[in-house]
Design a protein around this motif. Structure first.
Motif, PDB file in Angstrom:
ATOM      1  N   ASN A   7       0.858  -1.189   0.000  1.00 33.80           N
ATOM      2  CA  ASN A   7       0.000   0.000   0.000  1.00 33.80           C
ATOM      3  C   ASN A   7       0.898   1.244   0.000  1.00 33.80           C
ATOM      4  O   ASN A   7       1.327   1.708   1.050  1.00 33.80           O
ATOM      5  N   HIS A   8       1.141   1.775  -1.167  1.00 34.50           N
ATOM      6  CA  HIS A   8       2.054   2.912  -1.322  1.00 34.50           C
ATOM      7  C   HIS A   8       1.503   4.203  -0.725  1.00 34.50           C
ATOM      8  O   HIS A   8       2.237   5.172  -0.575  1.00 34.50           O
ATOM      9  N   ALA A   9       0.227   4.222  -0.360  1.00 33.74           N
ATOM     10  CA  ALA A   9      -0.355   5.408   0.268  1.00 33.74           C
ATOM     11  C   ALA A   9       0.070   5.549   1.732  1.00 33.74           C
ATOM     12  O   ALA A   9      -0.059   6.621   2.317  1.00 33.74           O
ATOM     13  N   LEU A  10       0.583   4.466   2.317  1.00 37.49           N
ATOM     14  CA  LEU A  10       0.964   4.495   3.730  1.00 37.49           C
ATOM     15  C   LEU A  10       2.400   4.979   3.899  1.00 37.49           C
ATOM     16  O   LEU A  10       3.314   4.490   3.241  1.00 37.49           O
ATOM     17  N   ALA A  11       2.558   5.898   4.810  1.00 38.67           N
ATOM     18  CA  ALA A  11       3.899   6.365   5.168  1.00 38.67           C
ATOM     19  C   ALA A  11       4.469   5.430   6.230  1.00 38.67           C
ATOM     20  O   ALA A  11       3.732   4.736   6.934  1.00 38.67           O
ATOM     21  N   ILE A  12       5.771   5.432   6.354  1.00 33.74           N
ATOM     22  CA  ILE A  12       6.426   4.652   7.399  1.00 33.74           C
ATOM     23  C   ILE A  12       6.317   5.432   8.697  1.00 33.74           C
ATOM     24  O   ILE A  12       6.673   6.612   8.753  1.00 33.74           O
ATOM     25  N   GLU A  13       5.787   4.775   9.732  1.00 34.97           N
ATOM     26  CA  GLU A  13       5.631   5.410  11.039  1.00 34.97           C
ATOM     27  C   GLU A  13       6.060   4.458  12.136  1.00 34.97           C
ATOM     28  O   GLU A  13       5.801   3.268  12.061  1.00 34.97           O
ATOM     29  N   VAL A  14       6.687   5.029  13.154  1.00 31.50           N
ATOM     30  CA  VAL A  14       7.067   4.283  14.357  1.00 31.50           C
ATOM     31  C   VAL A  14       6.294   4.915  15.507  1.00 31.50           C
ATOM     32  O   VAL A  14       6.370   6.121  15.728  1.00 31.50           O
ATOM     33  N   ARG A  15       5.551   4.086  16.222  1.00 31.96           N
ATOM     34  CA  ARG A  15       4.736   4.575  17.342  1.00 31.96           C
ATOM     35  C   ARG A  15       4.917   3.662  18.548  1.00 31.96           C
ATOM     36  O   ARG A  15       5.349   2.533  18.442  1.00 31.96           O
ATOM     37  N   ALA A  16       4.520   4.190  19.681  1.00 35.82           N
ATOM     38  CA  ALA A  16       4.401   3.419  20.928  1.00 35.82           C
ATOM     39  C   ALA A  16       5.729   2.853  21.419  1.00 35.82           C
ATOM     40  O   ALA A  16       5.798   1.720  21.886  1.00 35.82           O
ATOM     41  N   TRP A  17       6.790   3.629  21.340  1.00 33.34           N
ATOM     42  CA  TRP A  17       8.102   3.189  21.844  1.00 33.34           C
ATOM     43  C   TRP A  17       8.044   2.955  23.342  1.00 33.34           C
ATOM     44  O   TRP A  17       7.463   3.744  24.088  1.00 33.34           O
ATOM     45  N   ARG A  18       8.657   1.880  23.813  1.00 34.40           N
ATOM     46  CA  ARG A  18       8.807   1.629  25.249  1.00 34.40           C
ATOM     47  C   ARG A  18       9.924   0.616  25.472  1.00 34.40           C
ATOM     48  O   ARG A  18      10.349  -0.065  24.551  1.00 34.40           O
ATOM     49  N   ARG A  19      10.375   0.546  26.726  1.00 39.04           N
ATOM     50  CA  ARG A  19      11.357  -0.461  27.159  1.00 39.04           C
ATOM     51  C   ARG A  19      10.601  -1.527  27.924  1.00 39.04           C
ATOM     52  O   ARG A  19       9.733  -1.214  28.732  1.00 39.04           O
ATOM     53  N   LEU A  20      10.949  -2.770  27.679  1.00 37.72           N
ATOM     54  CA  LEU A  20      10.263  -3.876  28.338  1.00 37.72           C
ATOM     55  C   LEU A  20      11.263  -5.002  28.552  1.00 37.72           C
ATOM     56  O   LEU A  20      11.689  -5.660  27.601  1.00 37.72           O
ATOM     57  N   GLU A  21      11.678  -5.184  29.797  1.00 36.30           N
ATOM     58  CA  GLU A  21      12.589  -6.263  30.192  1.00 36.30           C
ATOM     59  C   GLU A  21      13.812  -6.380  29.284  1.00 36.30           C
ATOM     60  O   GLU A  21      14.131  -7.444  28.772  1.00 36.30           O
ATOM     61  N   GLY A  22      14.491  -5.264  29.078  1.00 40.72           N
ATOM     62  CA  GLY A  22      15.715  -5.260  28.292  1.00 40.72           C
ATOM     63  C   GLY A  22      15.519  -5.078  26.798  1.00 40.72           C
ATOM     64  O   GLY A  22      16.479  -4.925  26.063  1.00 40.72           O
ATOM     65  N   TRP A  23      14.294  -5.095  26.356  1.00 39.79           N
ATOM     66  CA  TRP A  23      13.978  -4.907  24.943  1.00 39.79           C
ATOM     67  C   TRP A  23      13.501  -3.479  24.711  1.00 39.79           C
ATOM     68  O   TRP A  23      12.794  -2.914  25.540  1.00 39.79           O
ATOM     69  N   GLY A  24      13.829  -2.932  23.569  1.00 41.33           N
ATOM     70  CA  GLY A  24      13.178  -1.726  23.064  1.00 41.33           C
ATOM     71  C   GLY A  24      12.088  -2.217  22.131  1.00 41.33           C
ATOM     72  O   GLY A  24      12.359  -3.020  21.230  1.00 41.33           O
ATOM     73  N   VAL A  25      10.854  -1.779  22.361  1.00 39.40           N
ATOM     74  CA  VAL A  25       9.712  -2.297  21.603  1.00 39.40           C
ATOM     75  C   VAL A  25       8.951  -1.128  20.983  1.00 39.40           C
ATOM     76  O   VAL A  25       8.742  -0.102  21.644  1.00 39.40           O
ATOM     77  N   ALA A  26       8.530  -1.289  19.745  1.00 43.99           N
ATOM     78  CA  ALA A  26       7.738  -0.263  19.071  1.00 43.99           C
ATOM     79  C   ALA A  26       6.824  -0.911  18.044  1.00 43.99           C
ATOM     80  O   ALA A  26       7.064  -2.040  17.600  1.00 43.99           O
ATOM     81  N   LEU A  27       5.793  -0.171  17.680  1.00 40.08           N
ATOM     82  CA  LEU A  27       4.964  -0.558  16.546  1.00 40.08           C
ATOM     83  C   LEU A  27       5.527   0.164  15.327  1.00 40.08           C
ATOM     84  O   LEU A  27       5.811   1.363  15.390  1.00 40.08           O
ATOM     85  N   VAL A  28       5.677  -0.576  14.238  1.00 37.43           N
ATOM     86  CA  VAL A  28       6.214   0.007  13.012  1.00 37.43           C
ATOM     87  C   VAL A  28       5.230  -0.272  11.882  1.00 37.43           C
ATOM     88  O   VAL A  28       4.909  -1.432  11.606  1.00 37.43           O
ATOM     89  N   LEU A  29       4.781   0.807  11.262  1.00 33.34           N
ATOM     90  CA  LEU A  29       3.909   0.699  10.102  1.00 33.34           C
ATOM     91  C   LEU A  29       4.742   0.984   8.863  1.00 33.34           C
ATOM     92  O   LEU A  29       5.463   1.987   8.813  1.00 33.34           O
ATOM     93  N   THR A  30       4.656   0.086   7.903  1.00 40.49           N
ATOM     94  CA  THR A  30       5.306   0.249   6.609  1.00 40.49           C
ATOM     95  C   THR A  30       4.233   0.032   5.543  1.00 40.49           C
ATOM     96  O   THR A  30       3.133  -0.428   5.869  1.00 40.49           O
ATOM     97  N   PRO A  31       4.504   0.296   4.299  1.00 40.94           N
ATOM     98  CA  PRO A  31       3.514  -0.012   3.262  1.00 40.94           C
ATOM     99  C   PRO A  31       3.244  -1.505   3.094  1.00 40.94           C
ATOM    100  O   PRO A  31       2.264  -1.883   2.467  1.00 40.94           O
ATOM    101  N   TRP A  32       4.069  -2.373   3.688  1.00 34.99           N
ATOM    102  CA  TRP A  32       3.870  -3.812   3.523  1.00 34.99           C
ATOM    103  C   TRP A  32       3.424  -4.522   4.798  1.00 34.99           C
ATOM    104  O   TRP A  32       2.964  -5.649   4.730  1.00 34.99           O
TER     105      TRP A  32
END
Length: 186
Positions: free
Chosen positions: A43-68
């Protein structure tokens, strides 16, 4: 014998995770321009976005939206102690074509077992992906895709409440996603 050491994320995962979010977005942008720009299945209409960054038990976690895909991404700046499958050390992956979903890996978080797909990018090191939405064609924009994911979480929570079941890690991860930046950029 090839090196099977987990390549740690070279950017800082501390604080607001601004550097990690920027690195995630840049890596996905590189992938898009190198491999998906002309793909009719994304879906080429979607921009790449990173949301909801947080640390969780040694991990860096985020939601990543891409066109795929919309995925939860797990990054580490320390070795998580996971054994890499054959062909997945940093040197081997550095010269390989990228894959959307690599081998399945099992790892512990919040006293539960998680499953995700191993991936590697030179700017991110080894990381794990949990695909949330793979068909993004119905979504006109990022907000619509994230709203669909919020509805999935709400349905799951309603079902669990009806059955009087609780999954601690899902509630914690989902709660953090809702309350740490889903309304906008991290």
């Amino acid at each position: 014998m090839p090196d099977s050491t987990w390549e740690r994320c070279p950017v800082t995962l501390t604080g607001t995770g601004e550097a990690a979010c920027a690195a995630l977005a840049a890596a996905q942008s590189d992938l898009y321009h190198a491999h998906y720009r002309d793909d009719p299945a994304v879906n080429h209409a979607l921009a790449i976005e990173v949301r909801a960054w947080r640390r969780l038990e040694g991990w860096g976690v985020a939601l990543v939206l891409t066109p795929w895909m919309l995925a939860r991404v797990w990054l580490r700046d320390t070795d998580p102690g996971l054994t890499l499958p054959a062909g997945w050390n940093a040197a081997e992956r550095g010269g390989s074509e990228p894959v959307v979903l690599g081998p399945r890996m099992v790892f512990p978080v919040l006293n539960a077992t998680q499953t995700a797909h191993l991936n590697h990018h030179p700017e991110l090191g080894h990381h794990l992906l949990q695909p949330l939405i793979l068909n993004l064609s119905p979504y006109p924009d990022a907000d619509a895709a994230f709203a669909a994911w919020r509805e999935v979480i709400a349905r799951r929570d309603r079902f669990a409440a009806e059955k009087q079941r609780e999954c601690r890690w899902q509630k914690e991860v989902s709660r953090r996603e809702f309350f740490t930046g889903l309304g906008g950029q991290s």
